[in-house]
Design an enzyme around this catalytic site. Structure first.
Site, PDB file in Angstrom:
ATOM      1  N   GLU A 156       0.887  -1.165   0.000  1.00 50.53           N
ATOM      2  CA  GLU A 156       0.000   0.000   0.000  1.00 50.53           C
ATOM      3  C   GLU A 156       0.925   1.214   0.000  1.00 50.53           C
ATOM      4  O   GLU A 156       1.414   1.633   1.031  1.00 50.53           O
ATOM      5  CB  GLU A 156      -0.886  -0.064   1.248  1.00 50.53           C
ATOM      6  CG  GLU A 156      -2.176   0.668   1.100  1.00 50.53           C
ATOM      7  CD  GLU A 156      -2.125   1.989   1.830  1.00 50.53           C
ATOM      8  OE1 GLU A 156      -1.881   3.005   1.134  1.00 50.53           O
ATOM      9  OE2 GLU A 156      -2.317   2.011   3.054  1.00 50.53           O
ATOM     10  N   CYS A 202      -1.921   8.910   2.587  1.00 53.91           N
ATOM     11  CA  CYS A 202      -1.639   8.414   1.239  1.00 53.91           C
ATOM     12  C   CYS A 202      -2.813   8.748   0.325  1.00 53.91           C
ATOM     13  O   CYS A 202      -2.679   8.755  -0.884  1.00 53.91           O
ATOM     14  CB  CYS A 202      -1.333   6.926   1.262  1.00 53.91           C
ATOM     15  SG  CYS A 202      -2.581   5.983   2.064  1.00 53.91           S
TER      16      CYS A 202
END
Ligand code: UN1
Length: 505
Positions: free
Chosen positions: A261, A295
């Site tokens: 990720e 993110c």
């Protein structure tokens, strides 16, 4: 020492290694946890060194032998108790996250809520680890598939979500029957220690110590060992694309599984027919929330020409009224960046933006106060600016003007990352086009909400250099188990598949 630290058992000097019980004196070097809003040391942590890592793996391996044999719903019961403890400690844990990471209090508590939510999800999941059955082509044969526990999962987490990303992985891995080693970012060790203390207590009471272990340490002492360890079949890593490339390659070389990720470069498209109040709020939360250190933070904005001027003006105004300050103080909207390195990267980006022809509409400076504060920054950008392709982990938003949806989608998809994306429009056709095969190329695509702040129920992750992993809800659990296909013959014949005849009758 603040009350909430005491409540969580944080001391001046803390062990950063737990095998189910904290090691008294880990042999790695001592590190400091620094409060980003003042630059002051909160407490110190002894990290894993020497043989400490081996002890952690041995404990996890040992715990796995019994944990995997416990029926999944019973494992769910243990996770339910973990969720209850997290509820009990929501306030102090949320405060610690804000104190140590710098996100504002409501976001700190929101992060703990995310941990509770995924625990609840995992409890339900513990009764739903479904496999398929399929009809065999052979008479009196049965075929099905089942899911088995995988083993030890290495969980490498970043500073920006010091609790939630671990929880997405660990709550799911736990009901799947795995055990796990957590290597958190060394920038936020206290949150990990506080969470681990809670887990140790619950797991010891349940008779399964060592299901969740902690090894705070450097890449050399912990990270590399974990990534290259054949006893650890899955590495789930959150961080930069550069880190992911190294981890993914190392894990692939030993035929391990990785769940990555990584960086995002998330865009929002706003069309002429959008509700601009809604869009302004969505953009502000996406780009300025968590000081641009998610993110999923919004980094690129594509405004259709009819509303570009108006919306830009609204954003400039909103940016200038953002209250910057102590994340624990009521009314603060934006806290600090994580450390001095992050401030330096912000300043370097501002310089590059100027060199590449970007115009700073507002922001662009460091805030003159102790700690690591910068101004939320809005940049009028053009597609030739190379820096727009990079993820700078700071509150910098690039604004582009576009003629139509086609152009917006082309520019939007024209970066190497593919995590989150959004469109603001009231036009059904445009929204559906954005969500279609020919629309956003990201793992997450939203309509009339921003790019960040996903719920745990969906699978979370992205395409391209974001790494392809999926964590949290939906069927992400499949990453944490191994699949087995079984064929059972309950006849007295031995027919072969595909009608093959072999040997005598
Ligand atoms: C991250 O920044 O690594 O969707 C995770 C969000 C949060 C998780 C972000 N639920 O913004």
């Amino acid at each position: 020492m603040k009350d909430f630290l005491r409540e969580l058992g944080i001391q001046e000097v803390n062990s950063g290694v737990s095998t189910g019980v904290f090691l008294e004196a880990p042999s790695g070097k001592e590190i400091e946890s620094v409060e980003p809003s003042t630059g002051k040391v909160i407490a110190r942590v002894r990290t894993a060194g020497g043989e400490d890592y081996e002890q952690v793996v041995a404990a996890c391996d040992n715990a796995f032998q019994t944990w995997r044999m416990l029926p999944a719903p019973k494992r769910g019961e243990v996770v339910r108790r973990l969720g209850e403890e997290l509820r009990r400690y929501k306030k102090p844990l949320g405060a610690l996250i804000s104190h140590e990471m710098g996100k504002i209090r409501t976001e700190g508590e929101g992060e703990v809520q995310e941990m509770i939510d995924i625990a609840d999800f995992a409890v339900g999941l513990s009764r739903q680890l479904y496999g398929n059955t399929m009809h065999s082509e052979r008479p009196l044969h049965r075929m099905y598939e089942q899911w088995h526990s995988l083993g030890i999962v290495g969980i490498i987490t970043a500073f920006n979500f010091p609790g939630a990303v671990w929880a997405w992985n660990s709550m799911i891995a736990a009901v799947c029957g795995d055990t796990m080693i957590w290597k958190p970012s060394s920038k936020v060790p206290l949150t990990a220690i506080a969470v681990q203390r809670i887990c140790d207590r619950v797991l010891a009471e349940a008779g399964h110590p060592g299901v969740m272990a902690l090894a705070i340490g450097s890449s050399k002492d912990v990270g590399n060992k974990l990534v290259n360890d054949r006893r650890v079949p899955l590495i789930s890593a959150t961080g930069s694309c550069r880190m992911g490339a190294q981890v993914g390659t190392a894990v692939a070389q030993r035929f391990g599984r990785s769940l990555l990720e990584l960086g995002g470069n998330n865009g929002i498209i706003v069309l002429d027919d959008a509700d601009l109040d809604l869009a302004t709020r969505g953009i502000l939360f996406g780009a300025v929330g968590t000081a641009g250190q998610r993110c999923t933070s919004t980094r690129r904005l594509f405004l259709q020409k009819g509303i570009a001027k108006d919306l830009t003006a609204r954003l400039v105004k909103a940016y200038q009224s953002v209250k910057i300050g102590d994340p624990l103080e009521a009314g603060t909207v934006m806290g600090p960046l994580i450390d001095k390195g992050a401030v330096d990267e912000f300043l370097a980006a501002i310089e590059t933006i100027r060199k590449q022809g970007g115009e700073i509409l507002t922001g662009g400076k460091v805030v003159d106060r102790p700690g690591f504060f910068v101004q939320p920054t809005l940049v009028k950008a053009n597609p030739r600016m190379e820096i727009v392709g990079e993820e700078t982990f700071a509150p910098i938003l690039y604004v582009f003007q576009i003629d139509d949806l086609e152009e917006a989608i082309r520019l939007h998809n024209g970066v190497r990352q593919g995590l989150s994306s959004a469109i603001f429009t009231r036009n059904l056709q445009a929204a559906e086009r954005f969500l279609s095969h020919a629309g956003s190329d990201c793992g997450i695509a939203n309509v009339n909400i921003g790019t960040s702040g996903a719920e745990i129920g969906g699978a979370f992750g992205g395409e391209k250099e974001t790494g392809g992993g999926r964590e949290a809800g939906s069927d992400s659990w499949k990453f944490y188990m191994r699949r087995q296909t079984n064929t059972i013959n309950w006849s007295s014949e031995l027919p072969l598949a595909q009608g093959v005849e072999f040997g005598g009758s």
